[in-house]
Motif scaffolding. Structure first.
Motif, PDB file in Angstrom:
ATOM      1  N   LYS A 110      -6.187  -2.990  -4.452  1.00  0.00           N
ATOM      2  CA  LYS A 110      -6.599  -2.296  -5.674  1.00  0.00           C
ATOM      3  C   LYS A 110      -5.581  -1.207  -6.018  1.00  0.00           C
ATOM      4  O   LYS A 110      -4.892  -0.673  -5.142  1.00  0.00           O
ATOM      5  CB  LYS A 110      -7.984  -1.642  -5.501  1.00  0.00           C
ATOM      6  CG  LYS A 110      -9.140  -2.632  -5.408  1.00  0.00           C
ATOM      7  CD  LYS A 110      -9.392  -3.339  -6.738  1.00  0.00           C
ATOM      8  CE  LYS A 110     -10.587  -4.266  -6.642  1.00  0.00           C
ATOM      9  NZ  LYS A 110     -10.826  -4.976  -7.924  1.00  0.00           N
ATOM     10  N   THR A 111      -5.535  -0.854  -7.317  1.00  0.00           N
ATOM     11  CA  THR A 111      -4.698   0.242  -7.795  1.00  0.00           C
ATOM     12  C   THR A 111      -5.587   1.232  -8.523  1.00  0.00           C
ATOM     13  O   THR A 111      -6.449   0.834  -9.334  1.00  0.00           O
ATOM     14  CB  THR A 111      -3.602  -0.268  -8.737  1.00  0.00           C
ATOM     15  OG1 THR A 111      -2.722  -1.124  -8.002  1.00  0.00           O
ATOM     16  CG2 THR A 111      -2.796   0.883  -9.324  1.00  0.00           C
ATOM     17  N   GLU A 147      -4.577  -4.871  -8.062  1.00  0.00           N
ATOM     18  CA  GLU A 147      -3.294  -4.256  -7.721  1.00  0.00           C
ATOM     19  C   GLU A 147      -2.232  -4.576  -8.772  1.00  0.00           C
ATOM     20  O   GLU A 147      -2.137  -5.701  -9.255  1.00  0.00           O
ATOM     21  CB  GLU A 147      -2.823  -4.725  -6.340  1.00  0.00           C
ATOM     22  CG  GLU A 147      -2.276  -6.135  -6.270  1.00  0.00           C
ATOM     23  CD  GLU A 147      -3.363  -7.183  -6.236  1.00  0.00           C
ATOM     24  OE1 GLU A 147      -3.032  -8.376  -6.129  1.00  0.00           O
ATOM     25  OE2 GLU A 147      -4.564  -6.825  -6.308  1.00  0.00           O
ATOM     26  N   CYS A 199       0.853  -1.198   0.000  1.00  0.00           N
ATOM     27  CA  CYS A 199       0.000   0.000   0.000  1.00  0.00           C
ATOM     28  C   CYS A 199       0.888   1.247   0.000  1.00  0.00           C
ATOM     29  O   CYS A 199       1.838   1.341   0.789  1.00  0.00           O
ATOM     30  CB  CYS A 199      -0.916  -0.022   1.226  1.00  0.00           C
ATOM     31  SG  CYS A 199      -1.923   1.469   1.403  1.00  0.00           S
ATOM     32  N   ALA A 220      -1.621  -4.400  -0.872  1.00  0.00           N
ATOM     33  CA  ALA A 220      -2.591  -3.629  -1.650  1.00  0.00           C
ATOM     34  C   ALA A 220      -3.587  -4.575  -2.293  1.00  0.00           C
ATOM     35  O   ALA A 220      -3.245  -5.681  -2.696  1.00  0.00           O
ATOM     36  CB  ALA A 220      -1.871  -2.806  -2.710  1.00  0.00           C
ATOM     37  N   SER A 235      -1.513   2.505  -5.148  1.00  0.00           N
ATOM     38  CA  SER A 235      -2.129   1.237  -4.736  1.00  0.00           C
ATOM     39  C   SER A 235      -2.549   1.353  -3.287  1.00  0.00           C
ATOM     40  O   SER A 235      -1.845   1.985  -2.465  1.00  0.00           O
ATOM     41  CB  SER A 235      -1.148   0.079  -4.925  1.00  0.00           C
ATOM     42  OG  SER A 235      -0.779  -0.037  -6.281  1.00  0.00           O
TER      43      SER A 235
END
Length: 572
Positions: A109-110, A140, A97, A107, A117
């Motif tokens: 998601k991006t 991610e 993250c 992380a 991220s």
């Protein structure tokens, strides 16, 4: 046992209450316990670092404290409890993250708008705030720096077809002014079409390969059936031929018995007649003896003329025995027949083998376009190793005599049987100080160095785990790092053996090997050919792994031995 490892692979913190497992890696006691508690339901236990598999949960061995831990105990009267490992933290292979401070969480998601991220906690604003409504979230991805223009630090939004690269809006002003540019979305759409065509081509190739696979499977089934039929028919014909030979044997036995019986009957008839004649002659001889003693002259004269006339009138046939009569001629004839049969059968078998070997079941049609061979690859093709033997007796032709060098042995390794056996003990041995000795790892090398030839040796092993390998003389002898461990650096190669699996190790490479357990390992070294092979020795020789290397200096056979384990060099 000393070591130079400071941090735990699992929690990334300094080691607390360090323990070691059979493959030699060290972890915090609580970290390893927590890690393997999660694996209890699977029944398979992996080393978190090198991924060696154990069928049963090994018992960790407590180690001496690390340097940092020793300093900490001197500074703190009551050290804090060891941290509980949190597997939500990002590991070496995970995307971290970008918002977390200190140790980063994984992380999930991006955001392509924010070019960042987020972990689950820091992603919430993207779902809860309208500000982020138009932001685009994807799974991610790492290397977000590739999404930013290195010159203007802006997001890459366009594609320059002239220079075939992604650019930002500011790049259009100067660097790519007047170039053929389109949006990244448009370029993606067009490349997506080409990608679709490529995918269609790949799918067509898959279809062709599946068709070839199906044809090959059908051909395999056909050849299996053909081979089975040929096997059955050949067995039947050979059975018929064996029955014919058995009939010939019976006829020959009958012929010999018949002739033997006829010869014996003939001999018995002659013997019976000779017996009667001998008895009659003895009777006459007795009569002559009595006549010669009589005093009656008239009786003598009358009997004499009658005996003489009877003797002269009778002619006895003589019996002549053939001294050369025997059944040796029969034996000779059968022997010649056997020789002719062997020669004929061998000739026919060779003809059949040549005919079968000429038939090609399937072959690979190489494409017309050949890739060029790089210079370093060409060198590899020149160094062709010898054809390794298949049977143990053939391997033993290259057997070499090895002895363990006590000057290199770790102090807790006990050597016996004329320095051919090594076992790890609790108590240190009374070895003298020597710079060649491994001071922290349970390892020992052989006295003999091997170079410029072909060598073979066998090792019996027992216990929880051992490593069998070879190393250059320059391997490091002090410390606990990979530069000292046989198989963990550029100077050595090894095969690690546990109760349930094997793994081949060289430098940073490790290959897991699934093979049946074998307590005896054969090592075949073709130094000039550049191969080092490990075999499971049993009724047959089963190849476990083969290293390919260009050896630059003599190598020494070496061993790593775990607690309650031992290795023994076999003298063939």
């Amino acid at each position: 046992m000393s070591f130079d490892q400071d941090s735990c692979y699992l929690c990334k913190e300094y080691l607390r209450d360090p323990v070691s497992i059979p493959c030699g890696h060290i972890f915090c006691s609580i970290c390893l316990k927590t890690y393997w508690d999660h694996a209890d339901h699977t029944g398979s236990y992996l080393c978190p670092e090198c991924r060696v598999t154990y069928n049963k949960r090994p018992t960790p061995r407590r180690m001496g404290s690390s340097r940092h831990s020793t300093i900490q105990r001197n500074l703190e009267s009551s050290p804090p409890p060891p941290p509980t490992p949190d597997y939500n933290y990002a590991g070496p292979q995970d995307v971290g993250c970008d918002i977390c401070v200190g140790k980063k969480h994984k992380a999930i998601k991006t955001c392509l708008m924010c070019l960042a991220s987020y972990c689950e906690k820091h992603l919430k604003p993207h779902f809860e705030s309208a500000t982020f409504k138009r932001h685009k979230l994807v799974d991610e991805i790492g290397h977000l720096d590739r999404q930013i223009c290195p010159q203007h630090q802006k997001g890459l939004e366009l594609f320059c077809r002239t220079d075939q690269m992604c650019i930002c809006v500011l790049c259009t002003v100067k660097e790519h002014k007047g170039h053929d540019m389109v949006s990244a979305e448009q370029e993606r759409a067009e490349e997506q079409q080409r990608l679709g065509a490529t995918q269609a081509e790949i799918q067509e190739k898959i279809h062709d390969r599946l068709k070839q696979m199906e044809e090959l499977k059908q051909a395999v089934d056909s050849i299996k059936n053909s081979a089975q039929r040929a096997l059955q028919e050949c067995e039947k014909m050979f059975s018929d031929m064996m029955r014919s030979i058995e009939r010939m044997q019976q006829e020959m036995a009958k012929l010999i018995s018949t002739n033997k019986r006829a010869a014996l009957n003939n001999a018995e008839g002659h013997m019976e007649r000779l017996t009667h004649e001998i008895s009659d002659l003895k009777r006459r001889d007795n009569e002559i003896t009595q006549l010669s003693r009589t005093e009656d002259h008239i009786h003598f004269i009358q009997s004499y003329h009658m005996l003489i006339a009877q003797t002269e009138a009778e002619e006895l046939p003589s019996v002549t025995v053939n001294p050369y009569f025997s059944f040796g001629s029969v034996t000779k004839a059968v022997s010649e027949m056997k020789q002719h049969l062997n020669e004929f059968s061998n000739d026919e078998l060779v003809k059949v083998a040549k005919t079968v070997n000429k038939m090609t079941f399937c072959e690979l049609d190489e494409p017309k376009k050949k890739r060029s061979i790089k210079s370093e690859e060409a060198v590899m093709y020149k160094a062709v190793p010898i054809q390794e033997p298949q049977y143990r007796d053939d391997f033993l032709r290259y057997a070499c005599q090895l002895t363990l060098d006590s000057n290199t042995a770790y102090r807790q390794l006990y050597l016996s049987r004329g320095n051919r056996k090594a076992a790890l003990k609790r108590d240190p041995q009374s070895y003298s100080d020597n710079p060649a000795r491994f001071d922290s790892l349970p390892q020992v090398l052989c006295k003999e160095n091997l170079a410029g030839g072909i060598y073979y040796w066998e090792v019996d092993w027992s216990g929880e785990g051992v490593a069998i390998g070879v190393t250059y003389k320059g391997i490091k002898r002090t410390g606990y790092g990979d530069s000292c461990r046989i198989g963990y650096n550029r100077k050595s190669w090894s095969l690690f053996c546990s109760d349930s699996s094997y793994s081949a190790r060289h430098n940073k490479d490790q290959i897991e090997i699934k093979a049946p357990y074998s307590s005896r390992i054969g090592v075949f070294l073709d130094y000039d050919g550049g191969t080092l092979s490990f075999y499971a020795v049993g009724d047959t020789m089963s190849l476990l792994h083969r290293f390919k290397a260009s050896f630059s200096e003599p190598v020494y056979p070496g061993f790593w031995v775990w607690y309650e384990s031992a290795i023994t060099l076999i003298q063939p």
